[in-house]
Motif scaffolding. Structure first.
Motif, PDB file in Angstrom:
ATOM      1  N   UNK A  70     -11.105  -6.060  12.195  1.00 19.13           N
ATOM      2  CA  UNK A  70     -10.684  -3.949  12.707  1.00 19.13           C
ATOM      3  C   UNK A  70      -8.919  -3.400  11.991  1.00 19.13           C
ATOM      4  N   UNK A  71      -9.161  -2.293  10.914  1.00 13.93           N
ATOM      5  CA  UNK A  71      -7.733  -1.850  10.884  1.00 13.93           C
ATOM      6  C   UNK A  71      -7.125  -1.572  12.040  1.00 13.93           C
ATOM      7  N   UNK A  72      -6.151  -1.439  12.233  1.00 15.82           N
ATOM      8  CA  UNK A  72      -5.142  -0.078  12.989  1.00 15.82           C
ATOM      9  C   UNK A  72      -3.854  -0.566  12.722  1.00 15.82           C
ATOM     10  N   UNK A  73      -3.173   1.055  12.855  1.00 13.43           N
ATOM     11  CA  UNK A  73      -2.119   1.406  12.149  1.00 13.43           C
ATOM     12  C   UNK A  73      -1.089   2.085  13.105  1.00 13.43           C
ATOM     13  N   UNK A  74      -0.219   1.579  12.353  1.00 14.65           N
ATOM     14  CA  UNK A  74       1.080   2.377  13.816  1.00 14.65           C
ATOM     15  C   UNK A  74       2.225   3.099  12.730  1.00 14.65           C
ATOM     16  N   UNK A  75       1.843   4.398  11.824  1.00 13.41           N
ATOM     17  CA  UNK A  75       2.633   5.210  11.776  1.00 13.41           C
ATOM     18  C   UNK A  75       3.617   5.850  12.345  1.00 13.41           C
ATOM     19  N   UNK A  76       5.372   5.589  11.993  1.00 18.81           N
ATOM     20  CA  UNK A  76       6.478   6.392  13.508  1.00 18.81           C
ATOM     21  C   UNK A  76       7.078   7.275  12.063  1.00 18.81           C
ATOM     22  N   UNK A  77       8.459   7.509  12.620  1.00 17.86           N
ATOM     23  CA  UNK A  77       8.858   8.665  11.473  1.00 17.86           C
ATOM     24  C   UNK A  77       8.762   8.799  10.657  1.00 17.86           C
ATOM     25  N   UNK A  78       8.910   9.864  10.101  1.00 17.94           N
ATOM     26  CA  UNK A  78       8.494  10.070   8.715  1.00 17.94           C
ATOM     27  C   UNK A  78       9.101  11.530   7.923  1.00 17.94           C
ATOM     28  N   UNK A  79       9.181  11.916   6.981  1.00 19.64           N
ATOM     29  CA  UNK A  79       9.050  13.117   6.801  1.00 19.64           C
ATOM     30  C   UNK A  79       7.517  13.211   6.438  1.00 19.64           C
ATOM     31  N   UNK A  80       7.136  14.793   6.260  1.00 22.97           N
ATOM     32  CA  UNK A  80       6.541  15.569   5.779  1.00 22.97           C
ATOM     33  C   UNK A  80       6.574  15.985   4.658  1.00 22.97           C
ATOM     34  N   UNK A  81       6.929  14.863   3.299  1.00 25.47           N
ATOM     35  CA  UNK A  81       6.452  15.185   1.812  1.00 25.47           C
ATOM     36  C   UNK A  81       5.523  13.836   1.114  1.00 25.47           C
ATOM     37  N   UNK A  82       5.411  14.398   0.234  1.00 23.50           N
ATOM     38  CA  UNK A  82       4.067  13.930  -0.969  1.00 23.50           C
ATOM     39  C   UNK A  82       4.713  11.798  -1.557  1.00 23.50           C
ATOM     40  N   UNK A  83       6.054  11.629  -1.072  1.00 23.15           N
ATOM     41  CA  UNK A  83       6.654  10.229  -1.627  1.00 23.15           C
ATOM     42  C   UNK A  83       5.833   9.790  -0.714  1.00 23.15           C
ATOM     43  N   UNK A  84       6.111   9.900   1.369  1.00 24.40           N
ATOM     44  CA  UNK A  84       5.905   9.268   1.641  1.00 24.40           C
ATOM     45  C   UNK A  84       4.149   9.339   2.191  1.00 24.40           C
ATOM     46  N   UNK A  85       3.249  10.182   1.753  1.00 24.10           N
ATOM     47  CA  UNK A  85       1.978  10.266   2.025  1.00 24.10           C
ATOM     48  C   UNK A  85       1.408   9.415   0.931  1.00 24.10           C
ATOM     49  N   UNK A  86       2.226   9.282  -0.278  1.00 26.69           N
ATOM     50  CA  UNK A  86       1.490   8.371  -0.925  1.00 26.69           C
ATOM     51  C   UNK A  86       1.387   7.327  -0.977  1.00 26.69           C
ATOM     52  N   UNK A  87       2.071   6.864  -0.470  1.00 23.49           N
ATOM     53  CA  UNK A  87       2.726   5.018   0.502  1.00 23.49           C
ATOM     54  C   UNK A  87       1.238   5.078   1.871  1.00 23.49           C
ATOM     55  N   UNK A  88       1.657   6.363   2.376  1.00 20.30           N
ATOM     56  CA  UNK A  88       0.405   5.933   3.615  1.00 20.30           C
ATOM     57  C   UNK A  88      -1.245   6.250   3.460  1.00 20.30           C
ATOM     58  N   UNK A  89      -1.582   6.298   2.369  1.00 19.69           N
ATOM     59  CA  UNK A  89      -2.765   6.700   1.476  1.00 19.69           C
ATOM     60  C   UNK A  89      -3.123   5.084   0.940  1.00 19.69           C
ATOM     61  N   UNK A  90      -2.009   4.686   0.449  1.00 15.75           N
ATOM     62  CA  UNK A  90      -2.027   3.245  -0.366  1.00 15.75           C
ATOM     63  C   UNK A  90      -2.066   2.420   0.903  1.00 15.75           C
ATOM     64  N   UNK A  91      -1.798   2.384   1.820  1.00  9.44           N
ATOM     65  CA  UNK A  91      -1.812   0.884   3.056  1.00  9.44           C
ATOM     66  C   UNK A  91      -2.843   1.343   4.094  1.00  9.44           C
ATOM     67  N   UNK A  92      -3.050   3.056   4.314  1.00 13.17           N
ATOM     68  CA  UNK A  92      -4.219   3.150   5.423  1.00 13.17           C
ATOM     69  C   UNK A  92      -5.142   3.540   4.760  1.00 13.17           C
ATOM     70  N   UNK A  93      -5.393   3.629   3.959  1.00  8.73           N
ATOM     71  CA  UNK A  93      -6.409   4.141   3.774  1.00  8.73           C
ATOM     72  C   UNK A  93      -8.147   3.344   4.034  1.00  8.73           C
ATOM     73  N   UNK A  94      -9.127   4.562   4.732  1.00 16.45           N
ATOM     74  CA  UNK A  94      -9.985   3.797   5.891  1.00 16.45           C
ATOM     75  C   UNK A  94      -9.565   2.965   6.997  1.00 16.45           C
ATOM     76  N   UNK A  95      -8.848   3.193   7.321  1.00 21.40           N
ATOM     77  CA  UNK A  95      -8.512   2.567   8.975  1.00 21.40           C
ATOM     78  C   UNK A  95      -9.360   2.695   9.716  1.00 21.40           C
ATOM     79  N   UNK A  96      -9.331   1.675  10.553  1.00 25.52           N
ATOM     80  CA  UNK A  96     -10.114   1.927  11.586  1.00 25.52           C
ATOM     81  C   UNK A  96      -9.295   3.266  12.938  1.00 25.52           C
ATOM     82  N   UNK A  97      -8.316   2.808  13.222  1.00 27.49           N
ATOM     83  CA  UNK A  97      -7.704   3.446  14.189  1.00 27.49           C
ATOM     84  C   UNK A  97      -5.889   3.355  13.236  1.00 27.49           C
TER      85      UNK A  97
END
Length: 314
Positions: free
Chosen positions: A221-248
């Motif tokens: 099972x994959x569980x993620x916790x993403x706290x404070x971040x700017x709503x911008x593309x650079x952050x989103x690319x990193x989030x997609x790399x690590x959290x893709x297809x996570x369960x929660x």
């Protein structure tokens, strides 16, 4: 399956406890106010994961270690660049003349970059930092591996992904053999990829690879916790790399959509932006957390509605 519990009440600063089923071991994500966090739970925390050290994520660190002192255990603390110096300062701000060095040990893991994790040891009563080593992975124990992304919040803000260790199950209905210790031997060979290992069943010797069809690997099972971040593309690319297809995933959703200007100004996310990136990550479940204290309960419902609309819409 990993279980997460939000230990902060609405309008309190965020703190999330992650529990391992059938284990007394817990992990704590951020140290904001946590009215629902019990002393027993704190004393079961073996690792603390700090996203960043803004006061609303770090203010209750003193309250956490207050209940860990005396355990004699080693507690791991993971956090962003310079976390070791900030923890040292917190610990040295108190008087420790009645505490000996075996009372507790903290191992601090400073995330300098994706490939550079500095490991420090610090113990009472002097609380002097000692650099032990540098490694290229953050955290692993018998239950989980922890991956991370370094996000921009006008400071480093670490998002964590807890991945439960894969398990191997035996297909009893597909086997004509009697149960025995050979099953655990086969599982061990499977996990270690020892295809040629000899397994004896009812007086006949088989190569492990001949029996691997009786086993199934179950992804953890994959569980993620993403706290404070700017709503911008650079952050989103990193989030997609690590959290893709996570369960929660629990994700910061600080502002309402109508207040996105404040989000941009303060390098935070807002309702539909957080929901949209979770949809793009194809996570199975997502939970908006960590709302601005300016909001009422009805504002919170508005945030959640906008979040889930963006997350679930086709």
């Amino acid at each position: 399956m990993l279980q997460a519990e939000i230990k902060s009440l609405f309008k309190e600063d965020i703190s999330i406890l992650i529990k391992i089923p059938n284990s007394s071991k817990h992990y704590l994500c951020d140290c904001g106010e946590a009215s629902l966090l019990t002393v027993k739970e704190v004393q079961s925390v073996s690792a603390v994961f700090i996203s960043h050290t803004h006061i609303d994520h770090f203010s209750n660190f003193d309250g956490i270690f207050r209940h860990q002192i005396g355990s004699g255990e080693k507690v791991v603390i993971c956090g962003p660049k310079n976390i070791h110096q900030q923890i040292e300062s917190r610990l040295k701000s108190y008087t420790w003349n009645l505490i000996d060095e075996n009372t507790i040990e903290y191992e601090i893991r400073e995330i300098v970059s994706e490939e550079e994790i500095n490991i420090y040891k610090i113990r009472p009563p002097l609380w002097n930092l000692e650099l032990i080593k540098t490694q290229d992975f953050l955290f692993e124990d018998e239950y989980v591996n922890v991956d991370f992304a370094i996000l921009d919040h006008k400071t480093h803000s670490i998002a964590y992904l807890f991945k439960e260790k894969d398990s191997v199950s035996f297909n009893e209905n597909g086997s004509e053999f009697k149960k025995g210790k050979w099953i655990s031997e086969l599982k061990s060979a499977f996990e270690k990829n020892e295809e040629g290992k000899q397994i004896e069943i009812e007086g006949i010797v088989y190569e492990a690879s001949e029996l691997f069809h009786l086993l199934t690997r179950n992804e953890g099972y994959k569980l993620g916790v993403i706290m404070d971040h700017a709503a911008e593309e650079g952050n989103y690319e990193k989030i997609k790399t690590v959290f893709g297809n996570a369960d929660m995933v629990y994700i910061e959703t600080f502002y309402k959509d109508e207040d996105r200007e404040f989000a941009i100004m303060n390098h935070h996310s807002f309702a539909s932006a957080s929901g949209k990136i979770m949809k793009e990550c194809k996570v199975k479940e997502a939970v908006p957390v960590h709302f601005s204290r300016r909001y009422t309960e009805s504002d919170r419902l508005e945030i959640e509605t906008a979040f889930y609309k963006a997350f679930r819409e086709d």
